[in-house]
Design a protein around this motif. Structure first.
Motif, PDB file in Angstrom:
ATOM      1  N   PRO A  77       1.523  -2.032 -10.979  1.00 54.33           N
ATOM      2  CA  PRO A  77       0.234  -2.616 -11.367  1.00 54.33           C
ATOM      3  C   PRO A  77      -0.743  -2.828 -10.209  1.00 54.33           C
ATOM      4  O   PRO A  77      -1.919  -3.080 -10.457  1.00 54.33           O
ATOM      5  CB  PRO A  77       0.621  -3.953 -11.999  1.00 54.33           C
ATOM      6  CG  PRO A  77       1.954  -4.282 -11.416  1.00 54.33           C
ATOM      7  CD  PRO A  77       2.625  -2.962 -11.167  1.00 54.33           C
ATOM      8  N   ASP A  78      -0.280  -2.701  -8.982  1.00 54.67           N
ATOM      9  CA  ASP A  78      -1.173  -2.864  -7.835  1.00 54.67           C
ATOM     10  C   ASP A  78      -1.633  -1.538  -7.243  1.00 54.67           C
ATOM     11  O   ASP A  78      -2.254  -1.508  -6.192  1.00 54.67           O
ATOM     12  CB  ASP A  78      -0.492  -3.692  -6.747  1.00 54.67           C
ATOM     13  CG  ASP A  78      -0.338  -5.139  -7.166  1.00 54.67           C
ATOM     14  OD1 ASP A  78      -1.213  -5.638  -7.900  1.00 54.67           O
ATOM     15  OD2 ASP A  78       0.663  -5.759  -6.782  1.00 54.67           O
ATOM     16  N   SER A  79      -1.333  -0.441  -7.916  1.00 57.26           N
ATOM     17  CA  SER A  79      -1.682   0.879  -7.386  1.00 57.26           C
ATOM     18  C   SER A  79      -3.141   1.234  -7.646  1.00 57.26           C
ATOM     19  O   SER A  79      -3.538   1.459  -8.785  1.00 57.26           O
ATOM     20  CB  SER A  79      -0.797   1.952  -8.020  1.00 57.26           C
ATOM     21  OG  SER A  79      -1.287   3.228  -7.675  1.00 57.26           O
ATOM     22  N   PRO A  80      -3.945   1.333  -6.592  1.00 61.31           N
ATOM     23  CA  PRO A  80      -5.338   1.736  -6.795  1.00 61.31           C
ATOM     24  C   PRO A  80      -5.450   3.163  -7.318  1.00 61.31           C
ATOM     25  O   PRO A  80      -6.386   3.489  -8.040  1.00 61.31           O
ATOM     26  CB  PRO A  80      -5.967   1.593  -5.404  1.00 61.31           C
ATOM     27  CG  PRO A  80      -4.844   1.552  -4.445  1.00 61.31           C
ATOM     28  CD  PRO A  80      -3.649   1.049  -5.182  1.00 61.31           C
ATOM     29  N   VAL A  81      -4.488   4.010  -6.991  1.00 66.84           N
ATOM     30  CA  VAL A  81      -4.520   5.399  -7.451  1.00 66.84           C
ATOM     31  C   VAL A  81      -4.432   5.455  -8.978  1.00 66.84           C
ATOM     32  O   VAL A  81      -5.133   6.238  -9.623  1.00 66.84           O
ATOM     33  CB  VAL A  81      -3.388   6.216  -6.796  1.00 66.84           C
ATOM     34  CG1 VAL A  81      -3.307   7.612  -7.393  1.00 66.84           C
ATOM     35  CG2 VAL A  81      -3.592   6.287  -5.302  1.00 66.84           C
ATOM     36  N   LEU A  82      -3.590   4.608  -9.560  1.00 68.87           N
ATOM     37  CA  LEU A  82      -3.457   4.601 -11.016  1.00 68.87           C
ATOM     38  C   LEU A  82      -4.734   4.097 -11.678  1.00 68.87           C
ATOM     39  O   LEU A  82      -5.152   4.629 -12.711  1.00 68.87           O
ATOM     40  CB  LEU A  82      -2.248   3.761 -11.433  1.00 68.87           C
ATOM     41  CG  LEU A  82      -0.901   4.295 -10.959  1.00 68.87           C
ATOM     42  CD1 LEU A  82       0.215   3.350 -11.355  1.00 68.87           C
ATOM     43  CD2 LEU A  82      -0.646   5.699 -11.474  1.00 68.87           C
ATOM     44  N   PHE A  83      -5.354   3.089 -11.092  1.00 67.87           N
ATOM     45  CA  PHE A  83      -6.628   2.606 -11.639  1.00 67.87           C
ATOM     46  C   PHE A  83      -7.710   3.677 -11.509  1.00 67.87           C
ATOM     47  O   PHE A  83      -8.545   3.834 -12.390  1.00 67.87           O
ATOM     48  CB  PHE A  83      -7.056   1.300 -10.955  1.00 67.87           C
ATOM     49  CG  PHE A  83      -6.364   0.105 -11.513  1.00 67.87           C
ATOM     50  CD1 PHE A  83      -6.901  -0.587 -12.594  1.00 67.87           C
ATOM     51  CD2 PHE A  83      -5.156  -0.322 -10.991  1.00 67.87           C
ATOM     52  CE1 PHE A  83      -6.246  -1.684 -13.135  1.00 67.87           C
ATOM     53  CE2 PHE A  83      -4.492  -1.421 -11.525  1.00 67.87           C
ATOM     54  CZ  PHE A  83      -5.041  -2.101 -12.591  1.00 67.87           C
ATOM     55  N   GLN A  84      -7.689   4.421 -10.415  1.00 64.66           N
ATOM     56  CA  GLN A  84      -8.651   5.499 -10.216  1.00 64.66           C
ATOM     57  C   GLN A  84      -8.469   6.559 -11.308  1.00 64.66           C
ATOM     58  O   GLN A  84      -9.444   7.037 -11.896  1.00 64.66           O
ATOM     59  CB  GLN A  84      -8.450   6.099  -8.827  1.00 64.66           C
ATOM     60  CG  GLN A  84      -9.478   7.133  -8.446  1.00 64.66           C
ATOM     61  CD  GLN A  84      -9.210   7.690  -7.064  1.00 64.66           C
ATOM     62  OE1 GLN A  84      -8.067   7.820  -6.645  1.00 64.66           O
ATOM     63  NE2 GLN A  84     -10.265   8.006  -6.349  1.00 64.66           N
ATOM     64  N   CYS A  85      -7.237   6.905 -11.580  1.00 63.78           N
ATOM     65  CA  CYS A  85      -6.945   7.892 -12.616  1.00 63.78           C
ATOM     66  C   CYS A  85      -7.384   7.379 -13.985  1.00 63.78           C
ATOM     67  O   CYS A  85      -8.020   8.104 -14.756  1.00 63.78           O
ATOM     68  CB  CYS A  85      -5.447   8.205 -12.609  1.00 63.78           C
ATOM     69  SG  CYS A  85      -4.945   9.466 -13.779  1.00 63.78           S
ATOM     70  N   LEU A  86      -7.068   6.125 -14.304  1.00 63.50           N
ATOM     71  CA  LEU A  86      -7.466   5.543 -15.587  1.00 63.50           C
ATOM     72  C   LEU A  86      -8.982   5.539 -15.734  1.00 63.50           C
ATOM     73  O   LEU A  86      -9.509   5.923 -16.781  1.00 63.50           O
ATOM     74  CB  LEU A  86      -6.916   4.121 -15.711  1.00 63.50           C
ATOM     75  CG  LEU A  86      -7.288   3.366 -16.988  1.00 63.50           C
ATOM     76  CD1 LEU A  86      -6.777   4.100 -18.228  1.00 63.50           C
ATOM     77  CD2 LEU A  86      -6.733   1.949 -16.929  1.00 63.50           C
ATOM     78  N   ALA A  87      -9.674   5.158 -14.685  1.00 64.43           N
ATOM     79  CA  ALA A  87     -11.145   5.134 -14.736  1.00 64.43           C
ATOM     80  C   ALA A  87     -11.695   6.534 -14.984  1.00 64.43           C
ATOM     81  O   ALA A  87     -12.632   6.712 -15.770  1.00 64.43           O
ATOM     82  CB  ALA A  87     -11.709   4.559 -13.446  1.00 64.43           C
ATOM     83  N   ARG A  88     -11.109   7.526 -14.346  1.00 68.51           N
ATOM     84  CA  ARG A  88     -11.572   8.905 -14.531  1.00 68.51           C
ATOM     85  C   ARG A  88     -11.391   9.357 -15.982  1.00 68.51           C
ATOM     86  O   ARG A  88     -12.282   9.945 -16.590  1.00 68.51           O
ATOM     87  CB  ARG A  88     -10.814   9.848 -13.600  1.00 68.51           C
ATOM     88  CG  ARG A  88     -11.416  11.247 -13.601  1.00 68.51           C
ATOM     89  CD  ARG A  88     -10.501  12.235 -12.932  1.00 68.51           C
ATOM     90  NE  ARG A  88      -9.490  12.583 -13.926  1.00 68.51           N
ATOM     91  CZ  ARG A  88      -8.501  13.416 -13.733  1.00 68.51           C
ATOM     92  NH1 ARG A  88      -8.307  13.948 -12.572  1.00 68.51           N
ATOM     93  NH2 ARG A  88      -7.656  13.694 -14.682  1.00 68.51           N
TER      94      ARG A  88
END
Length: 139
Positions: free
Chosen positions: A83-94
Motif C-alpha cells: 500500500p505504500d508503493s508509489p509505482v502502484l498508485f502511478q499505475c492506478l492513476a494512469r
C-alpha cells in the motif's frame, strides 16, 4: 518494461529464483512474447502470492490488452500487498485517467507523489511530483 521502484518498498521477491523470473518476464515482453509472459506471471503469482511485482505485472498485461476490469482487480491485490508503493498508485492513476476519470486520477496521483516523498526516494516535494508524473509503467 519501465518500472521505477526501490527495494525499500518490498516490491520484488527476495528469492533469487524470483529475480530470474522477472528477468525472463522482461525478456519475453521485449521480444514480443506476451502470451509466454502472461503464462509465466500466472506461475509466479502462484509461487510467490505475496509479491506485489507479479500482481502489478499482471495488471499491466490485462490493461494493455484492453481488459481493464481484470487489470484493476490484479492491481487491487498488488496495492493490498504494497500500500505504500508509489509505482502502484502511478499505475492506478494512469488506468483511471485512460478511462476518462481525470479528476479521480489527479487525486490518486497526489497520494502517489506523496509516497515517493514519504519513503525518502526523493528529497523534496518538487522532486517527488516530477518523479511521479513521469510516464508511468508500461509493458
Amino acid at each position: 518494461m519501465c518500472v521505477r521502484c526501490d527495494s525499500r518498498i518490498g516490491f520484488f521477491p527476495d528469492d533469487p529464483a524470483g529475480a530470474e523470473v522477472i528477468s525472463r518476464l522482461t525478456a519475453f515482453v521485449t521480444e514480443g512474447r506476451r502470451d509466454e509472459a502472461r503464462a509465466l506471471v500466472e506461475e509466479a503469482k502462484a509461487r510467490w502470492p505475496v509479491t506485489p511485482y507479479f500482481w502489478f505485472f499482471s495488471a499491466l498485461a490485462y490493461t494493455e490488452s484492453g481488459e481493464t476490469s481484470a487489470g484493476l482487480a490484479e492491481l487491487a491485490v498488488a496495492l493490498g500487498l504494497a500500500p505504500d508503493s508509489p509505482v502502484l498508485f502511478q499505475c492506478l492513476a494512469r488506468i483511471i485517467r485512460e478511462q476518462g476519470g481525470d479528476e479521480t486520477a489527479s487525486a490518486i496521483m497526489d497520494v502517489g507523489w506523496s509516497k515517493f516523498l514519504a519513503l525518502g526516494l526523493v528529497q523534496d516535494e518538487a522532486s517527488a511530483r516530477a518523479a511521479f508524473y513521469e510516464e508511468g509503467p508500461t509493458l
